[in-house]
Design an enzyme around this catalytic site. Structure first.
Site, mmCIF file in Angstrom:
data_model
loop_
_atom_site.group_PDB
_atom_site.id
_atom_site.type_symbol
_atom_site.label_atom_id
_atom_site.label_comp_id
_atom_site.label_asym_id
_atom_site.label_seq_id
_atom_site.Cartn_x
_atom_site.Cartn_y
_atom_site.Cartn_z
ATOM 1 N N ASP A 96 8.495 8.437 -6.303
ATOM 2 C CA ASP A 96 9.958 8.432 -6.261
ATOM 3 C C ASP A 96 10.484 8.474 -7.692
ATOM 4 O OD1 ASP A 96 9.942 5.831 -7.289
ATOM 5 O OD2 ASP A 96 11.215 4.996 -5.720
ATOM 6 N N ASP A 260 8.017 -0.710 0.576
ATOM 7 C CA ASP A 260 7.312 -1.116 -0.640
ATOM 8 C C ASP A 260 7.985 -2.354 -1.188
ATOM 9 O OD1 ASP A 260 9.208 -0.213 -3.089
ATOM 10 O OD2 ASP A 260 9.341 1.267 -1.485
#
Ligand SMILES: [Zn+2]
Length: 435
Positions: A96, A260
């Site tokens: 990301d 996460d």
């Protein structure tokens, strides 16, 4: 439910000697130090999350040296993290942008092409579209009439959607093989649902929900509930950067397939008291700071308030006392008296005795089956230096992973963790924004 561990170059040095506190003179950090997935013989997470912002060191938050960054791009992430060195460790990697590293900027510092190139060069399995975090969470902005959300929040949401659209279009035209995730940003349940709906219309089937870090469990659930009113049944959700996972079964029921979190690692050395996880509770680690490494104590020594010689003597006495206590050669009260005397020097006015007493009474490190605790013994409970603190963080990851599976009633290493399915207690009172 898959748990992705966000990489922040947290490694430990296998050559570190915990008695002498020396390292091997031959140690080469990038060659010899080990990641959590190399330390454990059974899994502690299901995948890694690698953020471009962390790799590039946007706004000084970088954990990578220039040489490491070049090596990651040259050899790819699987090689860089040595993921394939063990055949049963085929951990997937998600990339990301690390939107929290640039939330102060007006617009993200990357173009879609730069991010796609980064994901391709690293060889990620999943890639998250470029996004811009909305820091406010304010459901009352969604009145019955026109939205009261400030222009900046609306701009960030619109920009994130526009970038997601460009990301998917270019992903298709370049025939890239990783699975793309579009990011939904919002400030309320309704605005998150609107983002998810827009991303589904673009064609995304895996959607990451951003801006979750400061949210309480009930806020996360409210957003997921609202999202569920628009979500197609085949659309999977990922929660980006959650600090609260005590209701993970409910998350799963709302279509969340992955998340996460850095909390299990960070709590080991950032939290005031919840430093060491067990299956049923947390314990406070025993602080024995290094005289030389403690700025407050150094200041008091320089000012002549504390004698350096006495501080060093107490530091050594505390370490020796913990060693004897672990071997059954001294009592809890003997050890607590020394710890308390030392704490008076480095942190006057504070006293951890009552929480230390619980830790020393239960000796949780003696009952943990993880590779760290079996190898390290009582050193894992000492709040002292990165080698011990990071290993305790690794232990927390390993325990957290098992708590997660117990809550979900799923298997780890082919067996169920426990016949009784218990709820995770409110583990993450700690707030990642304080990091
Ligand atoms: Zn352990």
């Amino acid at each position: 439910m898959k748990f992705f561990f966000p990489d922040s170059q947290d490694l430990v040095d296998p050559s570190f000697d915990f008695d002498s506190e020396n390292r091997s003179v031959d140690r080469l950090r990038h060659r010899d130090d080990t990641y959590a997935h190399e330390v454990f013989t059974s899994p502690a997470y299901d995948g890694l999350l690698v953020s471009k912002g962390i790799v590039d060191g946007v706004s000084g938050g970088g954990k990578y040296t220039l040489a490491q960054r070049h090596r990651l791009l040259r050899v790819g992430a699987r090689d860089f993290f040595r993921l394939d060195s063990s055949p049963d460790r085929l951990l997937p990697i998600m990339g990301d942008c690390g939107a929290f590293t640039y939330f102060r900027e007006e617009v993200p510092p990357y173009t879609v092409d730069e991010v796609l190139d980064f994901y391709v060069e690293c060889g990620f399995n999943f890639g998250v579209s470029v996004d811009h975090v909305i820091l406010a969470y304010q459901p009352s902005w969604d009145g019955p009439g026109e939205s009261l959300a400030p222009q900046e929040a609306r701009n960030r949401q619109a920009l994130t959607l526009q970038l997601a659209s460009e990301f998917l279009t270019k992903h298709r035209s370049r025939h890239l093989s990783f699975e793309p995730l579009g990011v939904a940003q919002g400030w309320s349940p309704n605005s998150y649902a609107a983002s998810v709906s827009a991303l589904e219309k673009m064609g995304y089937q895996y959607i990451a929900i951003g801006g979750m870090v400061p949210l309480k469990t009930r806020d996360i659930l409210a957003c997921l509930e609202s999202i569920s009113s628009v979500r197609h049944s085949a659309t999977r959700l990922h929660l980006l950067g959650v600090t609260r996972t005590e209701n993970v079964e409910a998350f799963q029921n709302f279509g969340v397939v992955s998340f996460d979190s850095t909390s299990p690692l960070r709590q080991a050395f950032k939290d005031d008291k919840d430093n060491y996880y067990t299956m049923d509770r947390t314990y406070t680690a025993i602080r024995i700071p290094q005289v030389e490494g403690n700025p407050g104590l150094q200041k008091r020594i320089r000012a002549g308030i504390v004698s350096q010689e006495r501080a060093r003597r107490l530091e050594r006495a505390c370490l020796e006392s913990m060693k004897q206590f672990d071997a059954g050669e001294c009592t809890i009260d003997d050890t607590l008296a020394l710890l308390s005397e030392y704490e008076d020097l480095y942190s006057p006015g504070h006293n951890h005795n009552s929480v230390y007493r619980q830790t020393l009474t239960d000796r949780p490190w003696k009952h943990c089956a993880c590779d760290i605790c079996r190898r390290l013994g009582y050193h894992v409970i000492l709040f002292r230096g990165a080698e011990r603190n990071r290993r305790r963080g690794f232990h927390n990851l390993w325990v957290f992973y098992r708590r997660l599976h117990r809550e979900l009633g799923s298997l780890v290493d082919g067996s169920e963790i426990s016949a009784t399915r218990q709820r995770l207690p409110d583990l993450f009172s700690w707030d990642a924004r304080n990091d």
